[in-house]
Every structure is written in structure tokens, then in C-alpha cells.
Design an enzyme around this catalytic site. Sequence first.
Site, mmCIF file in Angstrom:
data_model
loop_
_atom_site.group_PDB
_atom_site.id
_atom_site.type_symbol
_atom_site.label_atom_id
_atom_site.label_comp_id
_atom_site.label_asym_id
_atom_site.label_seq_id
_atom_site.Cartn_x
_atom_site.Cartn_y
_atom_site.Cartn_z
ATOM 1 N N GLY A 40 51.713 27.317 -7.904
ATOM 2 C CA GLY A 40 53.013 27.374 -7.298
ATOM 3 C C GLY A 40 53.754 29.086 -7.115
ATOM 4 O O GLY A 40 52.765 28.874 -6.596
ATOM 5 N N ASN A 41 55.056 28.741 -7.593
ATOM 6 C CA ASN A 41 55.560 29.917 -6.842
ATOM 7 C C ASN A 41 56.997 30.212 -7.602
ATOM 8 O O ASN A 41 56.898 29.674 -8.923
ATOM 9 C CB ASN A 41 56.845 29.175 -5.543
ATOM 10 C CG ASN A 41 56.936 28.569 -5.041
ATOM 11 O OD1 ASN A 41 58.388 28.193 -6.307
ATOM 12 N ND2 ASN A 41 56.503 27.211 -4.911
ATOM 13 N N HIS A 42 58.017 31.123 -7.893
ATOM 14 C CA HIS A 42 58.718 31.616 -8.592
ATOM 15 C C HIS A 42 60.086 31.186 -8.182
ATOM 16 O O HIS A 42 61.346 31.352 -8.670
ATOM 17 C CB HIS A 42 58.694 33.096 -8.131
ATOM 18 C CG HIS A 42 57.087 33.763 -8.470
ATOM 19 N ND1 HIS A 42 57.462 34.325 -10.346
ATOM 20 C CD2 HIS A 42 56.872 34.722 -8.267
ATOM 21 C CE1 HIS A 42 55.874 34.856 -10.209
ATOM 22 N NE2 HIS A 42 56.013 35.116 -9.196
ATOM 23 N N ALA B 271 61.219 24.823 -2.688
ATOM 24 C CA ALA B 271 59.475 25.847 -2.388
ATOM 25 C C ALA B 271 59.051 24.668 -2.267
ATOM 26 O O ALA B 271 57.781 24.981 -2.833
ATOM 27 C CB ALA B 271 59.996 27.017 -3.197
#
Length: 400
Positions: free
Chosen positions: A209-211, A277
Site C-alpha cells: 500500500g502507500n501513505h 494514489a
Amino acid sequence: MSLEGKRILVGVTGGIAAYKMATFVRLLKKQGAEVRCMMTPASSDFITPLTLSTLSGSPVGIDFYNPKTGEWTNHVEWALWADVMIFAPVTASSLAKMAHGFSDNFLMATYLSAKCPVFVAPAMDLDMYQHPTTKANLDRLESFGYTVIPAESGFLASGLEGQGRMAEPEVLLRYLQDHFQYDARFSGKTIVITAGPTYEAIDPVRFIGNHSSGKMGFSLAEAAASKGAEVILVSGPTHLKTSHEKIRVVRVTSALQMLEAVQHHWDQVDWGIFASAVADYRPTVAADQKIKKTAETLHIDLEKNPDILSWASANRTAQKVVGFALETQNGLEYAQGKLEKKKLDAIVLNEMGEPGVGFGTDTNSVKLIFKSNKIRSFELQSKQELAFSLLNELMNNLYE
Ligand code: CTP
């Protein structure tokens, strides 16, 4: 700021929810509003005039006559000053007075002098809220053209649970934003907005995943809805919520699900704004069972995710398509490259590395680049404010 220079007269009556009005006044001031508060004498048992006058930066109106200064407060002048009046919380008793014109205190006299739009947020116990008298009084206020902000359901000060809680300060603010930000050009338009990260499963408990927090996408959705658009908000995993009735939230987890949701709605929309994102790659195979740490090294094969924005752009009929780019270097060059490659109408450039910009922050400063190569820079500001500014600028340019 969404309420810049607007004059808001806030009327507080004597219910326990009055304590929330400190937060509400702060929110109004943060949005650039000029605020004056009026209180019924009973409401000062729940929140002090000093609190409200300090937060609003303006004297509070309670009585017609101030024995200390010998001055008379002119309720008509207060009423004419206001661009809108919002009464919150409104008790059953004050509601009855408003519905029938009893002018027995400063707040009621000012209300009766109103020439501006009026918003009313009732708050009372659930049985009182359900009583036919209350319903009739609320209907009566609506018949005058006033806006009733319905009470919410939840725990009440009485210990009971049900409908009767005053709408939260954020909801009160939203009603005023909807009123002032409404823009007929957005009315009748449907906008799909993607927000947040995507999670790509490695096994049942792990993911790539990402932030991304989703704040920019949610702020855009709220702002577009305030302006009068219908919004389909396709969001990856985030704790953010919205209760705006013009926003339909479609919650997804992975890039493939996000693509499917966008595809499902694409024919019905006028715009697409792609603020999510999206993970560029996903594990080729997601393990059925949790992967055990037996091997010394572990390799996960990844395959490319479809580009949702490119799909939308390639499959448009008349939709306007706006992308986002997050760059750490050569921002303008890379963003312009994406704008051309993905055949966008405009792209919003986030340049990571500047303070207050990017993932998880409450603020952002961006550049908006149009396909005509026109570039507009936006100073560091809250994501909510930025959302309104971006939508204004997009609307001014995309239909030229
Ligand atoms: N985007 C998308 N689907 C993807 C990847 C990106 O819809 N699979 C969208 C994002 O929502 C954003 C824009 O494309 O609006 C730019 O994303 P970005 O990841 O910066 O662009 P890429 O073309 O993937 O370039 P790179 O990762 O190499 O910078």
C-alpha cells in the site's frame, strides 16, 4: 476560504449542545467568516458569553439593555448586519417561539427582524423531537423558507438513544458552505472522484500500500457537492467519512476494484478527478493462506496494475478528465509529460519535499496545469480551501 467575509449571526438557545458552539464558531472563523453571537439568557448556563465573544472576536448579544454601559442593543441593526442567521441549538421551547413569533428576548426579537436566509438546528430529547408539536413547528419554519438542519441520532444527554442530538458543528458548517458556495455551473453535473490509496493483497493479512490519506480526494468531493454537483467518490481504504447527501461513497480496496467502480459509473458522469494514489503493481498471486517465515529470502512477483486515469481518458465521450501527479523532482516537466501522455484536460502537481505538502498533511500547495499549458499556482492552504479553489479554476477553464 469558503466563507471569506460572510457575516454570520449565530443564535444559541439553552440546550446542552450549546457547548458545541465554541467549536462551531472556531470553524466559521477559520473559513474567514465574520461572526456575531446572540444567546438566550438560559443558554449562558451551558456556555459562557465570554467564551463566544472571545472566539468570535465580537461582543455577544443577550439583552436589549446593558445596565453597565447604559447602552441599548439594536436588534434590527443586528438582523440587518447578517448575511445569514443560524440558530443552534434550538430547544423545543425556542422552536415554538420561532414558529409562532414570540418575541420575549433579544435573540427572538432579532430572529423576527430577519431579512436574510435562516438556518435552524434543533436539539432535544428523542420523545420531544418526535412530538407532533415539534414536527409541526419545524414544518412551519420550513414553510417560511427557512432551512431546518435535522437532529442526528445517537446518545442523548438524558441517557437515552435516538434522534434529537444537534447536528455536529462540521455539518452546520457544511450547510452554510453549501449555501454560499453553490455555483449553478456545477448543478446537474456528476463528478467521479477517486481518493486514497489502494491495497494490493500479498496474502490474507498483508498488502502493498502507500501513505495516501484520502484527504485531498474527500475535500474535493465535499467542495464539489457544496457547489451543487452530484459526486461519486470511489475511495480506497481510509478512515475518512462524509455525510453529504450529494456524495455517494463507493469503498474499494485494490486498483482492480477501483477501475471496476470507475468503469461502472463512467458513462453517467461529466467529469473525472483522479486524486487516488493507485499502487502501480500488485502481487501476481495473492496467497490463500498467511505466508510463514520459513525461507531466508522471499520473492514476490509483481504485475502492473491498469492505469485507471488512462482508461478513463481513452474511453471518454464528453467527460472532462483531471489527473494528479506527485513528484519529487522535475515536477513541472514530469507532470506536463503525464498530461500529454494520458491526454488530460488538466493535471494537479504535488511537489513532495516542500513543508506541508503531500501525503497525510492537512495542507497542500499545488500547481494546476491545463492542456493549453496555462499554469496556475496555489499557495500553501488547507486541503478544504484548496479543493474549492481548484474546482473554481477548473470550472473557469474547462468549458472555454
Ligand atoms: N493513476 C491511476 N491508475 C494507476 C496509476 C495512476 O488512475 N494505476 C492516476 C493517479 O490517480 C493520478 C495520476 O494517474 O491521477 C498520476 O499517477 P502517477 O502514479 O504519478 O503516474 P504514473 O503515470 O504512474 O507515473 P510514475 O508512477 O512513474 O510517476
